[in-house]
Design a protein around this motif. Structure first.
Motif, PDB file in Angstrom:
ATOM      1  N   LEU A   1       0.742  -0.969   0.282  1.00 47.26           N
ATOM      2  CA  LEU A   1      -0.345   0.244   0.046  1.00 47.26           C
ATOM      3  C   LEU A   1       1.336   1.185  -0.242  1.00 47.26           C
ATOM      4  CD1 LEU A   1      -1.867  -2.312   1.039  1.00 47.26           C
ATOM      5  CD2 LEU A   1      -3.411  -0.038   1.699  1.00 47.26           C
ATOM      6  N   VAL A   2       0.905   2.366  -0.355  1.00 41.01           N
ATOM      7  CA  VAL A   2       1.447   3.414  -1.450  1.00 41.01           C
ATOM      8  C   VAL A   2       0.538   4.368  -0.958  1.00 41.01           C
ATOM      9  CG1 VAL A   2       2.378   4.942  -2.434  1.00 41.01           C
ATOM     10  CG2 VAL A   2       3.049   2.857  -2.427  1.00 41.01           C
ATOM     11  N   ASP A   3       0.093   5.528   0.560  1.00 38.47           N
ATOM     12  CA  ASP A   3      -0.308   6.561   0.549  1.00 38.47           C
ATOM     13  C   ASP A   3      -0.715   7.664  -0.780  1.00 38.47           C
ATOM     14  OD1 ASP A   3      -2.545   8.806   1.496  1.00 38.47           O
ATOM     15  OD2 ASP A   3      -1.418   8.141   3.654  1.00 38.47           O
TER      16      ASP A   3
ATOM     17  N   ALA B   1      -1.295  -0.847  -3.957  1.00 36.07           N
ATOM     18  CA  ALA B   1      -2.253  -0.311  -4.190  1.00 36.07           C
ATOM     19  C   ALA B   1      -1.755   1.348  -3.534  1.00 36.07           C
ATOM     20  CB  ALA B   1      -3.460  -1.093  -3.737  1.00 36.07           C
ATOM     21  N   VAL B   2      -2.237   2.177  -4.751  1.00 38.76           N
ATOM     22  CA  VAL B   2      -1.953   3.254  -4.223  1.00 38.76           C
ATOM     23  C   VAL B   2      -3.151   3.723  -4.020  1.00 38.76           C
ATOM     24  CG1 VAL B   2      -1.353   5.132  -4.959  1.00 38.76           C
ATOM     25  CG2 VAL B   2      -0.823   3.749  -6.268  1.00 38.76           C
ATOM     26  N   ASN B   3      -3.523   4.168  -1.711  1.00 36.13           N
ATOM     27  CA  ASN B   3      -4.704   3.849  -1.556  1.00 36.13           C
ATOM     28  C   ASN B   3      -4.947   5.837  -1.543  1.00 36.13           C
ATOM     29  OD1 ASN B   3      -7.041   3.342   0.043  1.00 36.13           O
ATOM     30  ND2 ASN B   3      -5.710   3.068   1.348  1.00 36.13           N
ATOM     31  N   LYS B   4      -6.270   5.497  -0.755  1.00 34.66           N
ATOM     32  CA  LYS B   4      -6.344   7.030  -0.440  1.00 34.66           C
ATOM     33  C   LYS B   4      -6.733   8.064  -1.334  1.00 34.66           C
ATOM     34  CE  LYS B   4      -4.967   6.689   4.071  1.00 34.66           C
ATOM     35  NZ  LYS B   4      -4.302   7.039   6.073  1.00 34.66           N
ATOM     36  N   MET B   5      -6.819   7.487  -2.990  1.00 35.84           N
ATOM     37  CA  MET B   5      -6.840   8.076  -4.056  1.00 35.84           C
ATOM     38  C   MET B   5      -8.214   9.471  -3.810  1.00 35.84           C
ATOM     39  SD  MET B   5      -4.733   7.629  -6.002  1.00 35.84           S
ATOM     40  CE  MET B   5      -5.669   8.087  -8.098  1.00 35.84           C
ATOM     41  N   ASP B   6      -8.983   8.761  -2.855  1.00 32.26           N
ATOM     42  CA  ASP B   6      -9.995  10.115  -2.791  1.00 32.26           C
ATOM     43  C   ASP B   6      -9.433  11.004  -1.682  1.00 32.26           C
ATOM     44  OD1 ASP B   6      -9.916   7.933  -0.499  1.00 32.26           O
ATOM     45  OD2 ASP B   6     -11.705   9.131   0.366  1.00 32.26           O
ATOM     46  N   LEU B   7      -8.557  10.987  -1.332  1.00 34.58           N
ATOM     47  CA  LEU B   7      -7.957  12.089  -0.275  1.00 34.58           C
ATOM     48  C   LEU B   7      -6.776  13.343  -1.322  1.00 34.58           C
ATOM     49  CD1 LEU B   7      -6.837  10.658   2.998  1.00 34.58           C
ATOM     50  CD2 LEU B   7      -9.146  12.154   2.334  1.00 34.58           C
ATOM     51  N   VAL B   8      -6.639  13.231  -2.657  1.00 29.11           N
ATOM     52  CA  VAL B   8      -5.785  13.928  -3.826  1.00 29.11           C
ATOM     53  C   VAL B   8      -7.437  14.010  -4.733  1.00 29.11           C
ATOM     54  CG1 VAL B   8      -3.672  13.141  -2.561  1.00 29.11           C
ATOM     55  CG2 VAL B   8      -5.133  11.571  -5.043  1.00 29.11           C
ATOM     56  N   ASN B   9      -8.207  13.668  -4.770  1.00 28.62           N
ATOM     57  CA  ASN B   9      -9.083  14.316  -5.312  1.00 28.62           C
ATOM     58  C   ASN B   9      -8.918  12.832  -6.644  1.00 28.62           C
ATOM     59  OD1 ASN B   9     -10.078  16.483  -4.449  1.00 28.62           O
ATOM     60  ND2 ASN B   9      -8.410  17.422  -4.923  1.00 28.62           N
ATOM     61  N   ASN B  10      -9.006  12.010  -6.322  1.00 28.00           N
ATOM     62  CA  ASN B  10      -8.528  10.737  -7.669  1.00 28.00           C
ATOM     63  C   ASN B  10      -7.563  11.215  -8.383  1.00 28.00           C
ATOM     64  OD1 ASN B  10     -10.111   9.296  -6.215  1.00 28.00           O
ATOM     65  ND2 ASN B  10     -12.294  10.896  -6.796  1.00 28.00           N
TER      66      ASN B  10
ATOM     67  N   THR C   1       1.936  -4.893 -10.872  1.00 28.83           N
ATOM     68  CA  THR C   1       0.676  -4.343 -11.041  1.00 28.83           C
ATOM     69  C   THR C   1       0.137  -3.142 -10.372  1.00 28.83           C
ATOM     70  OG1 THR C   1      -0.594  -6.468 -11.479  1.00 28.83           O
ATOM     71  CG2 THR C   1      -1.861  -4.642 -11.499  1.00 28.83           C
ATOM     72  N   TYR C   2      -0.559  -1.890 -10.882  1.00 28.87           N
ATOM     73  CA  TYR C   2      -0.562  -1.094 -10.061  1.00 28.87           C
ATOM     74  C   TYR C   2      -1.931  -1.210  -9.908  1.00 28.87           C
ATOM     75  CZ  TYR C   2       4.337   0.252 -10.538  1.00 28.87           C
ATOM     76  OH  TYR C   2       5.686  -0.295 -10.795  1.00 28.87           O
ATOM     77  N   ILE C   3      -2.904  -0.378  -8.625  1.00 27.88           N
ATOM     78  CA  ILE C   3      -4.391   0.061  -8.704  1.00 27.88           C
ATOM     79  C   ILE C   3      -4.228   1.347  -7.942  1.00 27.88           C
ATOM     80  CG2 ILE C   3      -6.047  -0.900  -7.988  1.00 27.88           C
ATOM     81  CD1 ILE C   3      -4.973  -4.190  -8.698  1.00 27.88           C
ATOM     82  N   PRO C   4      -5.257   2.587  -8.259  1.00 29.57           N
ATOM     83  CA  PRO C   4      -6.025   3.058  -7.603  1.00 29.57           C
ATOM     84  C   PRO C   4      -6.666   2.726  -6.908  1.00 29.57           C
ATOM     85  CG  PRO C   4      -6.176   3.981 -10.188  1.00 29.57           C
ATOM     86  CD  PRO C   4      -5.589   2.373 -10.136  1.00 29.57           C
ATOM     87  N   ILE C   5      -6.900   2.976  -5.602  1.00 25.61           N
ATOM     88  CA  ILE C   5      -7.965   3.049  -5.430  1.00 25.61           C
ATOM     89  C   ILE C   5      -7.853   3.282  -3.618  1.00 25.61           C
ATOM     90  CG2 ILE C   5      -6.950  -0.165  -4.963  1.00 25.61           C
ATOM     91  CD1 ILE C   5      -6.439   0.145  -2.206  1.00 25.61           C
ATOM     92  N   SER C   6      -9.502   3.301  -3.486  1.00 25.87           N
ATOM     93  CA  SER C   6      -9.878   3.919  -1.829  1.00 25.87           C
ATOM     94  C   SER C   6     -10.300   2.851  -0.854  1.00 25.87           C
ATOM     95  CB  SER C   6     -10.637   5.248  -1.795  1.00 25.87           C
ATOM     96  OG  SER C   6     -11.063   5.283  -0.613  1.00 25.87           O
ATOM     97  N   ALA C   7      -9.649   2.307  -0.201  1.00 23.37           N
ATOM     98  CA  ALA C   7     -10.435   1.183   0.974  1.00 23.37           C
ATOM     99  C   ALA C   7     -11.456   2.166   1.897  1.00 23.37           C
ATOM    100  CB  ALA C   7      -8.720   1.129   1.907  1.00 23.37           C
ATOM    101  N   LEU C   8     -11.136   3.002   1.890  1.00 23.07           N
ATOM    102  CA  LEU C   8     -12.034   3.407   3.048  1.00 23.07           C
ATOM    103  C   LEU C   8     -13.823   3.762   2.225  1.00 23.07           C
ATOM    104  CD1 LEU C   8     -12.742   4.491   5.735  1.00 23.07           C
ATOM    105  CD2 LEU C   8     -12.927   7.100   5.291  1.00 23.07           C
TER     106      LEU C   8
END
Length: 413
Positions: free
Chosen positions: A111-113, A140-149, A174-181
């Motif tokens: 996971l990468v913030d 998994a690039v997490n918290k994408m919602d906090l950088v406006n996707n 493999t690279y995936i943009p996500i928001s776990a929350l």
């Protein structure tokens, strides 16, 4: 249905436990009573959301500290595959926990913030993944919602990590943009990140091919148990039971029993109570040989055309897992598959900086979580392969002779 074992790793508060909770929740793998229990314990009830991280933070002490301090295992299944998840701690002082969780994993999710990008702990976890020979990596690039996707933020992280992966020899990434929350791109694709055209995380986990990770070239069969019923019906029955670490065995194959070096041929193979013409890893089988040979637990039956190393002195990359320090001259039991031998650590050659892979000067003693290169001498010859060549016959553990506690994880060089 096959099983995928994977581990999650990342910096503290990157959302590992929430990610696993979201996977379980959105794939409907949570029992009703579990759901009710975490709903009662959730801290943010007033916001109408449940704390999915509680599904993996099973120990009360962990919850009180707000961190995960042990390897938490969870199990779930979809119609396509079964899964075993190891949630490892992010702190550097818990390197041993990550090594434990990753030792049997097929894949690692790092996971990468999205706000911080690739940081020191991202590098450390990737280094450990490369040392342990994990072949499949999901970033998994997490918290994408906090950088406006932001697609630009994601692309920059991909570029940074790709350079790191290349330097470490990590190939299947493999690279995936996500928001776990929020559940974006975890089980289902998210419209919130519409520019991303790849699969969701669960789709990757369901479809990653791990069958080719099983080595079918080098045949290794550690004997676990010698079956001698000695009944009237089975007076002459002598079978050697165990699990195939790697390779393929066929009836009539010429084999060598190690460490003795005695040769014979396979006269019969049994699996599931039936005789078969051939068997392959990772099946559990019973082998019968054409000759009566003195074979016991810990011996290894291999094909005569492909012999492993048989030595009493080994160079080992060792992750030290005990609170008592390791010093040269200490004696331990070394276990490799079904073989257990007495051993002594002759020398500590150097220490590895797990943040840079730099080789540091040999310390007088190795402390908890240190990764060091050591020389080990065993009381009798050990049958092994290099870890990077054959993970199943190159990974061993050191055991304290008095307490029988596992004190070290070994990767034979």
């Amino acid at each position: 249905m096959d099983i995928l074992r994977f581990i999650t790793a990342g910096s503290v508060d990157d959302g590992k436990s929430t990610l696993i909770g979201r996977l379980l929740y959105d794939s409907k793998s949570i029992m009703i009573d579990q759901l009710e229990a975490i709903e009662k314990q959730t801290k943010n009830k007033e916001e109408g959301e449940i704390d999915l991280a509680l599904l993996t933070d099973g120990l009360r002490a962990e919850r009180e500290q707000g961190i995960t301090i042990d390897v938490a295992y969870k199990y779930f299944a979809t119609p396509k595959r079964k899964f075993i998840i190891a949630d490892a701690p992010g702190h550097i002082q818990y390197t041993r926990n990550m090594v434990t969780g990753a030792s049997n994993a097929n894949l690692i999710i790092i996971l990468v913030d999205a706000r911080g990008g690739v940081v020191e702990q991202t590098r450390r976890h990737s280094i450990i993944a490369s040392l342990l020979g994990l072949r499949h990596v999901v970033v998994a690039v997490n918290k994408m919602d906090l950088v406006n996707n932001s697609q630009d933020v994601f692309n920059n992280i991909v570029i940074d990590y790709a350079n790191l992966a290349k330097s470490l020899g990590l190939e299947d990434v493999t690279y995936i943009p996500i928001s776990a929350l929020k559940g974006h791109n975890i089980v289902d694709k998210s419209d919130e990140i519409g520019w991303y055209e790849g699969p969701s995380l669960l789709e990757v986990l369901e479809n990653v091919q791990v069958q080719q990770d099983i080595d079918l070239e080098h045949a290794r069969f550690p004997v676990q148990y010698v079956i001698r019923p000695q009944t009237e019906d089975l007076h002459d029955y002598r079978g050697y039971a165990g699990k195939l670490v790697s390779g393929i065995y066929k009836k009539g194959d010429a084999v060598t029993v190690l460490p003795s070096g005695i040769t014979s041929t396979i006269s019969a193979i049994e699996t599931g109570g039936k005789q078969v013409e051939e068997a392959f890893a990772p099946q559990s089988i019973v082998l019968h040989l054409a000759d009566d040979i003195d074979i016991s637990r810990g011996d290894v039956i291999v094909k005569s055309t492909d012999l492993p190393q048989v030595e009493q002195e080994l160079e080992v990359l060792l992750c030290w897992m005990d609170s008592k320090p390791l010093t040269a001259g200490k004696k331990y039991l070394l276990q490799l598959n079904t073989t257990v031998v007495k051993s002594v650590v002759k020398e500590i050659e150097y220490k590895i900086d797990v943040n840079t892979l730099e080789q540091l000067a040999a310390p007088e003693q190795a402390a908890l979580n240190d990764i060091v290169k050591v020389v080990i001498k065993t009381a009798k010859p050990l049958v092994f392969d290099q870890y990077k060549k054959l993970r199943g016959n190159g990974g061993a553990i050191l055991i304290d002779e008095t307490s029988h506690v596992t004190v070290g994880a070994c990767m034979i060089q």
